[in-house]
Design a protein around this motif. Structure first.
Motif, PDB file in Angstrom:
ATOM      1  N   GLN A 139      17.299  36.838   4.174  1.00 36.85           N
ATOM      2  CA  GLN A 139      16.756  36.956   2.813  1.00 36.85           C
ATOM      3  C   GLN A 139      17.133  38.309   2.205  1.00 36.85           C
ATOM      4  O   GLN A 139      17.577  38.392   1.050  1.00 36.85           O
ATOM      5  N   VAL A 140      16.957  39.364   2.993  1.00 34.67           N
ATOM      6  CA  VAL A 140      17.276  40.712   2.517  1.00 34.67           C
ATOM      7  C   VAL A 140      18.773  40.831   2.209  1.00 34.67           C
ATOM      8  O   VAL A 140      19.172  41.401   1.187  1.00 34.67           O
ATOM      9  N   SER A 141      19.613  40.274   3.079  1.00 34.09           N
ATOM     10  CA  SER A 141      21.060  40.355   2.886  1.00 34.09           C
ATOM     11  C   SER A 141      21.489  39.646   1.608  1.00 34.09           C
ATOM     12  O   SER A 141      22.255  40.188   0.803  1.00 34.09           O
ATOM     13  N   GLU A 142      20.986  38.418   1.410  1.00 30.31           N
ATOM     14  CA  GLU A 142      21.372  37.643   0.237  1.00 30.31           C
ATOM     15  C   GLU A 142      20.849  38.276  -1.051  1.00 30.31           C
ATOM     16  O   GLU A 142      21.559  38.348  -2.063  1.00 30.31           O
ATOM     17  N   ALA A 143      19.591  38.744  -1.015  1.00 28.35           N
ATOM     18  CA  ALA A 143      19.015  39.372  -2.203  1.00 28.35           C
ATOM     19  C   ALA A 143      19.750  40.667  -2.549  1.00 28.35           C
ATOM     20  O   ALA A 143      20.018  40.948  -3.724  1.00 28.35           O
ATOM     21  N   SER A 144      20.104  41.447  -1.520  1.00 31.08           N
ATOM     22  CA  SER A 144      20.813  42.710  -1.758  1.00 31.08           C
ATOM     23  C   SER A 144      22.168  42.475  -2.403  1.00 31.08           C
ATOM     24  O   SER A 144      22.555  43.176  -3.343  1.00 31.08           O
ATOM     25  N   SER A 145      22.899  41.474  -1.899  1.00 28.59           N
ATOM     26  CA  SER A 145      24.220  41.195  -2.473  1.00 28.59           C
ATOM     27  C   SER A 145      24.098  40.720  -3.922  1.00 28.59           C
ATOM     28  O   SER A 145      24.911  41.093  -4.778  1.00 28.59           O
ATOM     29  N   ALA A 146      23.045  39.918  -4.203  1.00 23.36           N
ATOM     30  CA  ALA A 146      22.831  39.453  -5.579  1.00 23.36           C
ATOM     31  C   ALA A 146      22.441  40.608  -6.503  1.00 23.36           C
ATOM     32  O   ALA A 146      22.876  40.662  -7.669  1.00 23.36           O
ATOM     33  N   ILE A 147      21.663  41.557  -5.987  1.00 23.47           N
ATOM     34  CA  ILE A 147      21.262  42.714  -6.791  1.00 23.47           C
ATOM     35  C   ILE A 147      22.471  43.597  -7.093  1.00 23.47           C
ATOM     36  O   ILE A 147      22.610  44.137  -8.208  1.00 23.47           O
ATOM     37  N   VAL A 148      23.354  43.751  -6.118  1.00 27.90           N
ATOM     38  CA  VAL A 148      24.578  44.529  -6.352  1.00 27.90           C
ATOM     39  C   VAL A 148      25.438  43.848  -7.413  1.00 27.90           C
ATOM     40  O   VAL A 148      26.013  44.501  -8.295  1.00 27.90           O
ATOM     41  N   CYS A 149      25.537  42.523  -7.341  1.00 27.62           N
ATOM     42  CA  CYS A 149      26.267  41.772  -8.378  1.00 27.62           C
ATOM     43  C   CYS A 149      25.632  41.982  -9.747  1.00 27.62           C
ATOM     44  O   CYS A 149      26.331  42.164 -10.752  1.00 27.62           O
ATOM     45  N   LEU A 150      24.301  41.978  -9.778  1.00 25.06           N
ATOM     46  CA  LEU A 150      23.585  42.183 -11.032  1.00 25.06           C
ATOM     47  C   LEU A 150      23.839  43.591 -11.582  1.00 25.06           C
ATOM     48  O   LEU A 150      24.029  43.768 -12.798  1.00 25.06           O
ATOM     49  N   ALA A 151      23.873  44.591 -10.683  1.00 16.30           N
ATOM     50  CA  ALA A 151      24.169  45.958 -11.120  1.00 16.30           C
ATOM     51  C   ALA A 151      25.573  46.042 -11.705  1.00 16.30           C
ATOM     52  O   ALA A 151      25.808  46.714 -12.719  1.00 16.30           O
ATOM     53  N   GLY A 152      26.519  45.323 -11.084  1.00 12.45           N
ATOM     54  CA  GLY A 152      27.880  45.280 -11.618  1.00 12.45           C
ATOM     55  C   GLY A 152      27.921  44.640 -12.989  1.00 12.45           C
ATOM     56  O   GLY A 152      28.644  45.104 -13.887  1.00 12.45           O
ATOM     57  N   ASN A 153      27.129  43.561 -13.178  1.00 10.39           N
ATOM     58  CA  ASN A 153      27.047  42.916 -14.490  1.00 10.39           C
ATOM     59  C   ASN A 153      26.489  43.877 -15.540  1.00 10.39           C
ATOM     60  O   ASN A 153      26.977  43.925 -16.676  1.00 10.39           O
ATOM     61  N   ALA A 154      25.471  44.654 -15.143  1.00  9.70           N
ATOM     62  CA  ALA A 154      24.865  45.611 -16.078  1.00  9.70           C
ATOM     63  C   ALA A 154      25.874  46.681 -16.502  1.00  9.70           C
ATOM     64  O   ALA A 154      25.957  47.045 -17.690  1.00  9.70           O
ATOM     65  N   LEU A 155      26.658  47.158 -15.524  1.00  9.01           N
ATOM     66  CA  LEU A 155      27.694  48.154 -15.859  1.00  9.01           C
ATOM     67  C   LEU A 155      28.748  47.543 -16.784  1.00  9.01           C
ATOM     68  O   LEU A 155      29.257  48.214 -17.692  1.00  9.01           O
ATOM     69  N   ALA A 156      29.059  46.271 -16.562  1.00  9.49           N
ATOM     70  CA  ALA A 156      30.045  45.599 -17.418  1.00  9.49           C
ATOM     71  C   ALA A 156      29.517  45.442 -18.837  1.00  9.49           C
ATOM     72  O   ALA A 156      30.275  45.556 -19.809  1.00  9.49           O
TER      73      ALA A 156
END
Length: 359
Positions: A139-156
């Protein structure tokens, strides 16, 4: 672009064919939409329906051809892989169906926010203990990867409104991804190392074959997780629900091992007949089963292998009964019964006729 015709795009090979409005372009769009519907929606829907049917009839085990789609999800959400497919399809749609960078990034943000909310509300992954306040490692691994993707979207999104920051935000995103990858590999590796040490300390696996060794290791991981949850009712119940599938992986591996030996026996027996050999030689047995020091007949070989598999199965059956309070099915309680499931004539013959009491 053709400046004479309002800067529209045309094919270099045929200036009469428009790249923007033409019959060929329309056909390409229709084909693309059909392919997207079939792959992006049809495949997730098909897997969802198949897995839901297996759950309904109580067949969520390792014997199914779709087991790889639900083995990492708990029994409440076995079809969560369909959600993964839809999420990927939605992200592809977001980045290909709009020419506006800001809208593209905002749509990707929305998809990832919805996904993070869903995995935290449903908690679909099988439980594996972690150092993060006893949270589920998967759960932690999947949520962390999704949060990193979300941070990338925010920077974009920021970069789409301020072009001068594109290079700086690109560097920030690269650093973020590298940091996440390093921490993920370190944390995941440490957790799996602890679980592997626990698995190896329980008993030495003396059986041959990668598949059955992996199945036994997965079983030991479940036992490791059970020891960490103590009396936490919700997680313990989820782990107990996972035990039938983990046990079925061991049974499936034994079935495959017997099937392979049956096939090898018949193959080498045919070679012996062609060479007019009345008996299988020791070198033949070595070719089928590996090392067979002191063993000169197929019956002796099968008895030795059968005893090893039965020893493993007896231990797993006992741990299953103790943890769940349920009895195991007679059809899977002994290696002899497992061999009979696939009508393996040669294997069954020697297991039955070597004077052993199975189970």
């Amino acid at each position: 672009p053709d400046p004479v015709r309002d800067n529209e795009y045309f094919l270099d090979s045929d200036p009469n064919v428009s790249c923007e409005f033409s019959t060929s372009r329309l056909i390409i769009h229709i084909h693309s939409l059909l392919a997207s519907a079939l792959v992006g929606v049809g495949f997730p829907l098909l897997s969802f329906l198949q897995i839901r049917m297996l759950k309904k009839i109580g067949k969520l085990d390792a014997h199914s051809s779709t087991a790889s789609l639900y083995k990492f999800y708990n029994t409440s959400w076995p079809y969560f892989e369909s959600v993964q497919f839809l999420r990927k399809a939605a992200l592809i749609f977001a980045v290909t169906c709009t020419k506006n960078p800001a809208l593209e990034s905002l749509l990707s943000c929305f998809v990832n926010v919805a996904y993070i909310a869903l995995i935290y509300s449903s908690q679909p992954f099988v439980y594996f203990p972690s150092m993060f306040a006893k949270q589920n490692l998967f759960q932690v691994s999947e949520a962390s990867s999704a949060i990193v993707c979300l941070a990338g979207n925010a920077l974009a999104v920021i970069a789409s409104f301020n072009k001068s920051l594109v290079n700086d935000l690109g560097i920030a995103l690269a650093c973020l991804n590298l940091t996440f990858a390093a921490l993920f590999l370190l944390g995941y590796g440490l957790e799996l190392r602890k679980a592997k040490e626990f698995s190896d300390s329980r008993y030495v696996i003396e059986v041959r074959g990668k598949e059955i060794k992996n199945a036994i290791t997965d079983w030991n991981f479940v036992m490791y997780a059970l020891e960490t949850v103590a009396e936490e009712t919700r997680r313990k119940k989820a782990l107990l629900d996972e035990m039938p599938f983990s046990r079925s992986q061991v049974i499936f591996a034994i079935r495959n091992a017997f099937f392979e030996r049956e096939q090898e026996y018949h193959r080498i027996n045919e070679v012996a007949k062609e060479r007019r050999l009345s008996l299988l030689t020791k070198s033949n047995l070595n070719e089928i089963f590996g090392s067979s020091d002191g063993i000169t007949t197929p019956g002796e070989v099968m008895r030795k292998i059968g005893r090893k598999y039965q020893k493993v199965l007896d231990r797993i059956n006992e741990e299953f009964r103790k943890a769940t309070g349920d009895e195991v099915s007679r059809r899977t309680s002994t290696v002899l019964e497992i061999a009979k499931m696939d009508h393996l004539v040669w294997v069954v013959k020697y297991l039955e006729n070597d004077g052993l009491e199975w189970g």
